[in-house]
Design an enzyme around this catalytic site. Structure first.
Site, PDB file in Angstrom:
ATOM      1  N   ASN A   1       0.855  -1.174   0.000  1.00  0.00           N
ATOM      2  CA  ASN A   1       0.000   0.000   0.000  1.00  0.00           C
ATOM      3  C   ASN A   1       0.901   1.236   0.000  1.00  0.00           C
ATOM      4  O   ASN A   1       1.718   1.409   0.891  1.00  0.00           O
ATOM      5  CB  ASN A   1      -0.913  -0.033   1.233  1.00  0.00           C
ATOM      6  CG  ASN A   1      -1.932   1.069   1.219  1.00  0.00           C
ATOM      7  OD1 ASN A   1      -1.588   2.246   1.091  1.00  0.00           O
ATOM      8  ND2 ASN A   1      -3.192   0.711   1.365  1.00  0.00           N
TER       9      ASN A   1
ATOM     10  N   HIS B   1      -3.521   0.683  -3.399  1.00  0.00           N
ATOM     11  CA  HIS B   1      -3.593  -0.371  -2.393  1.00  0.00           C
ATOM     12  C   HIS B   1      -2.549  -1.420  -2.754  1.00  0.00           C
ATOM     13  O   HIS B   1      -2.016  -1.427  -3.878  1.00  0.00           O
ATOM     14  CB  HIS B   1      -4.984  -0.994  -2.374  1.00  0.00           C
ATOM     15  CG  HIS B   1      -5.999  -0.183  -1.642  1.00  0.00           C
ATOM     16  ND1 HIS B   1      -7.246  -0.673  -1.360  1.00  0.00           N
ATOM     17  CD2 HIS B   1      -5.952   1.067  -1.112  1.00  0.00           C
ATOM     18  CE1 HIS B   1      -7.933   0.237  -0.693  1.00  0.00           C
ATOM     19  NE2 HIS B   1      -7.174   1.306  -0.539  1.00  0.00           N
TER      20      HIS B   1
ATOM     21  N   GLU C   1      -2.626  -4.624  -3.511  1.00  0.00           N
ATOM     22  CA  GLU C   1      -2.889  -5.471  -4.674  1.00  0.00           C
ATOM     23  C   GLU C   1      -2.754  -4.686  -5.973  1.00  0.00           C
ATOM     24  O   GLU C   1      -2.244  -5.212  -6.969  1.00  0.00           O
ATOM     25  CB  GLU C   1      -4.291  -6.099  -4.580  1.00  0.00           C
ATOM     26  CG  GLU C   1      -4.492  -6.984  -3.385  1.00  0.00           C
ATOM     27  CD  GLU C   1      -4.972  -6.250  -2.125  1.00  0.00           C
ATOM     28  OE1 GLU C   1      -5.457  -6.931  -1.215  1.00  0.00           O
ATOM     29  OE2 GLU C   1      -4.868  -5.003  -2.057  1.00  0.00           O
TER      30      GLU C   1
ATOM     31  N   SER D   1      -7.630  -9.100   3.622  1.00  0.00           N
ATOM     32  CA  SER D   1      -8.757  -9.358   2.727  1.00  0.00           C
ATOM     33  C   SER D   1      -8.903  -8.202   1.741  1.00  0.00           C
ATOM     34  O   SER D   1      -8.940  -7.041   2.149  1.00  0.00           O
ATOM     35  CB  SER D   1     -10.023  -9.503   3.575  1.00  0.00           C
ATOM     36  OG  SER D   1     -11.163  -9.735   2.797  1.00  0.00           O
TER      37      SER D   1
ATOM     38  N   CYS E   1     -10.201  -5.279  -0.628  1.00  0.00           N
ATOM     39  CA  CYS E   1     -11.348  -4.367  -0.617  1.00  0.00           C
ATOM     40  C   CYS E   1     -12.136  -4.514  -1.923  1.00  0.00           C
ATOM     41  O   CYS E   1     -11.780  -5.296  -2.810  1.00  0.00           O
ATOM     42  CB  CYS E   1     -10.857  -2.930  -0.439  1.00  0.00           C
ATOM     43  SG  CYS E   1     -10.040  -2.292  -1.924  1.00  0.00           S
TER      44      CYS E   1
ATOM     45  N   CYS F   1      -9.833  -3.683  -5.074  1.00  0.00           N
ATOM     46  CA  CYS F   1      -8.854  -4.731  -5.380  1.00  0.00           C
ATOM     47  C   CYS F   1      -9.549  -6.016  -5.805  1.00  0.00           C
ATOM     48  O   CYS F   1      -9.069  -6.724  -6.696  1.00  0.00           O
ATOM     49  CB  CYS F   1      -7.935  -4.946  -4.188  1.00  0.00           C
ATOM     50  SG  CYS F   1      -6.981  -3.445  -3.796  1.00  0.00           S
TER      51      CYS F   1
ATOM     52  N   ASP G   1      -8.019   5.076   4.356  1.00  0.00           N
ATOM     53  CA  ASP G   1      -7.696   4.029   3.402  1.00  0.00           C
ATOM     54  C   ASP G   1      -8.902   3.182   3.032  1.00  0.00           C
ATOM     55  O   ASP G   1      -9.024   2.734   1.897  1.00  0.00           O
ATOM     56  CB  ASP G   1      -6.583   3.129   3.971  1.00  0.00           C
ATOM     57  CG  ASP G   1      -5.953   2.253   2.915  1.00  0.00           C
ATOM     58  OD1 ASP G   1      -5.358   2.815   1.968  1.00  0.00           O
ATOM     59  OD2 ASP G   1      -6.070   1.023   3.004  1.00  0.00           O
TER      60      ASP G   1
END
Length: 148
Positions: free
Chosen positions: A40, A51, A53, A78, A80, A83, A143
């Site tokens: 991130n 982010h 990913e 996990s 979002c 992503c 975020d």
């Protein structure tokens, strides 16, 4: 036994924290080999979308549709909605997360769309995020799109 790919994602999360950012990391694995790494970097780059990913996918560069379909993406948290959308767009079939206790994205939606989701329930990842959220709640809320 530790998963080396998940450990690589955790290394990325620690890099993000060391840079003054949010400690979430990700790696993209194609045929058993890491082809992309990211963490991130919203704070570091002043970006609304970096982010872990998304940074990882960017750093992997362009892949063919057939290559994405052979990938596994690892994330320390996990994914979002944003992503998860990228994962679905590129038809990445497997997502391995370190934890979903501190945040849970739309996991059911991923699974409904055919993605295999594995949760490692990594205690160290939970601790890393809990400590960060306690120390920087305003940054964490920003975020995930929550008011402070």
């Amino acid at each position: 036994m530790k998963d080396p790919h998940l450990e690589a994602a955790l290394d990325e999360a620690r890099k993000g924290l060391a840079e003054g950012g949010i400690p979430i990391g990700s790696v993209l694995v194609l045929d058993g080999k890491i082809v992309g790494r990211g963490h991130n970097r919203r704070v570091q780059k002043g970006s609304p979308i970096l982010h872990a990913e998304m940074d990882c996918l960017e750093n992997a560069g362009r892949l063919t549709a057939a290559e994405y379909e052979r990938c596994v993406i690892y994330s320390t948290l996990s994914p979002c909605d944003m992503c998860s959308g990228a994962i679905l767009l590129y038809k990445i079939p497997v997502v391995v997360i370190a934890e979903n206790e501190t945040f849970q994205g739309p996991e059911a939606h991923l699974v409904e769309r055919g993605v295999e989701l594995r949760n490692a329930k990594h205690a160290g990842a939970v601790e890393l995020m809990r400590d960060f959220i306690a120390d920087r709640p305003e940054l964490w809320n920003e975020d995930i799109g929550e008011p402070s």
